[in-house]
Design an enzyme around this catalytic site. Structure first.
Site, PDB file in Angstrom:
ATOM      1  N   CYS A 187       0.836  -1.210   0.000  1.00  0.00           N
ATOM      2  CA  CYS A 187       0.000   0.000   0.000  1.00  0.00           C
ATOM      3  C   CYS A 187       0.869   1.257   0.000  1.00  0.00           C
ATOM      4  CB  CYS A 187      -0.953   0.002   1.194  1.00  0.00           C
ATOM      5  SG  CYS A 187      -0.123  -0.103   2.790  1.00  0.00           S
TER       6      CYS A 187
ATOM      7  N   GLU B 289      -1.806   1.340  -4.666  1.00  0.00           N
ATOM      8  CA  GLU B 289      -1.645  -0.050  -4.246  1.00  0.00           C
ATOM      9  C   GLU B 289      -0.912  -0.761  -5.379  1.00  0.00           C
ATOM     10  OE1 GLU B 289      -3.082  -2.894  -1.095  1.00  0.00           O
ATOM     11  OE2 GLU B 289      -3.325  -0.730  -1.286  1.00  0.00           O
TER      12      GLU B 289
END
Length: 364
Positions: free
Chosen positions: A322, A356
């Site tokens: 992330c 992401e």
């Protein structure tokens, strides 16, 4: 947030592709697989502060730059179900002073399977009078065809009017996966992109042999979908609610080759290296696993140095990140032993700078 720059979405995604391509270029990454998001109504979770104004109340948020509050009557990045609940709930709350007094926040957790959890947070002790009013509210919402779980929270108090979870049904490659999602526990916020992430991970590992080790497994989101590609899967997770949800999800999806251990990644590294023994590993024969593939989806800080060393012991590494900057920090070390076979951008958070990403690494 009353509207979204939908017409800019494709350009914003292209900018992310360029940024991530540049970040990964020192590691000789191949061309990115890019997975877009729905342009609106993609977020399955939302949290709002509640503003009281001369007998009225409404959702508010704060501008990150100016810190100024602004009223939110609709929230186009959130699911349609959350938007429908937002506009339905407030007028019903306002009819009962016991439900609005010292209410300071409302959290929503929705699913593609059309279920929703609503959490009401208070600066007061919740009593029997509050619970009676809340149960009546839940009945009214159910008569309006909402499949809703209602939760009251206050300091050292949590009152569930039935249960504190909903069961999501996520389509991946033509198959439906059931995932129990617990209120106040981590779940992937963008369900449509989560389905694409799972499909990509399944495709990366489709020709794998041996067993899979997963660190930070949460509610089993990835390990349950990936189990089909491996002989056995061993997964670790530290949060008790997530472990309980994962055990339910294992059974609900008929997975019989997946074992969850309640440990942190750092503790598991110590166990694997023989640094210390753990009672939680009693009855689990680590030597029975031939884990030559490891899956990691770490927090924003990335992998700590000891875990990076542990990860390098595996022939194949699937790394979902992330935070592409901490991913690249880890890749400086990982790229000494492994090469990137595939790389992906998953647009979990449209209209933001957040990216992401995923890399599939194979030993050189």
């Amino acid at each position: 947030m009353q509207s979204l720059p939908i017409e800019q979405y494709d350009n914003l995604l292209a900018q992310k592709r360029e940024k991530l391509t540049a970040l990964l270029s020192p590691f000789n990454a191949p061309e990115l697989d890019v997975f877009s998001s729905p342009k609106q109504h993609f977020r399955m979770r939302a949290e709002f502060r509640v503003w009281h104004d001369r007998g009225d109340l409404y959702h508010i948020m704060f501008d990150q730059e100016t810190k100024q509050r602004y009223r939110v009557d609709n929230f186009p990045i959130a699911s349609r179900l959350i938007n429908h609940m937002m506009t339905t709930l407030l007028p019903l709350l306002k009819e009962q002073e016991v439900l609005t007094r010292k209410l300071f926040q409302i959290d929503y957790l929705s699913t593609l399977s059309n279920k929703i959890v609503v959490s009401l947070l208070y600066h007061k002790t919740l009593d029997a009078q509050w619970e009676t009013a809340a149960r009546a509210l839940k009945v009214r919402l159910e008569k309006m065809d909402f499949d809703v779980q209602l939760i009251g929270r206050a300091t050292k108090q949590k009152i569930c009017l039935d249960q504190d979870f909903v069961d999501e049904v996520l389509p991946v490659n033509g198959k439906n996966y059931v995932y129990r999602q617990v209120e106040n526990s981590f779940t992937q916020p963008n369900a449509a992109v989560n389905s694409k992430m799972l499909a990509w991970a399944i495709d990366c590992t489709k020709n794998s042999t041996g067993d899979l080790l997963e660190l930070y497994c949460g509610n089993g989101n990835f390990s349950i979908a990936l189990a089909q590609n491996f002989r056995k899967v061993l997964a670790t997770e530290i949060a008790k609610p997530s472990v309980a949800a994962a055990q339910f999800n294992i059974a609900a999806n008929g997975v019989n080759n997946l074992q969850i251990i309640r440990m942190s990644a750092e503790e598991f590294t110590q166990a694997m290296n023989g640094v210390r023994e753990f009672n939680r590993l009693k009855g689990i024969d680590l030597k029975a696993y031939e884990c030559n593939t490891i899956f990691v989806d770490p927090p924003r800080a990335g992998l700590d140095p000891d875990t990076v060393k542990l990860v390098q012991n595996y022939d194949r590494i699937l790394y979902i990140s992330c935070n592409p900057h901490t991913l690249c920090d880890n890749l400086h070390e990982l790229s000494k032993t492994h090469r990137i076979e595939r790389a992906a951008l998953f647009d979990q958070f449209p209209y933001t700078d957040h990216m992401e990403s995923g890399v599939w690494l194979v030993r050189k």
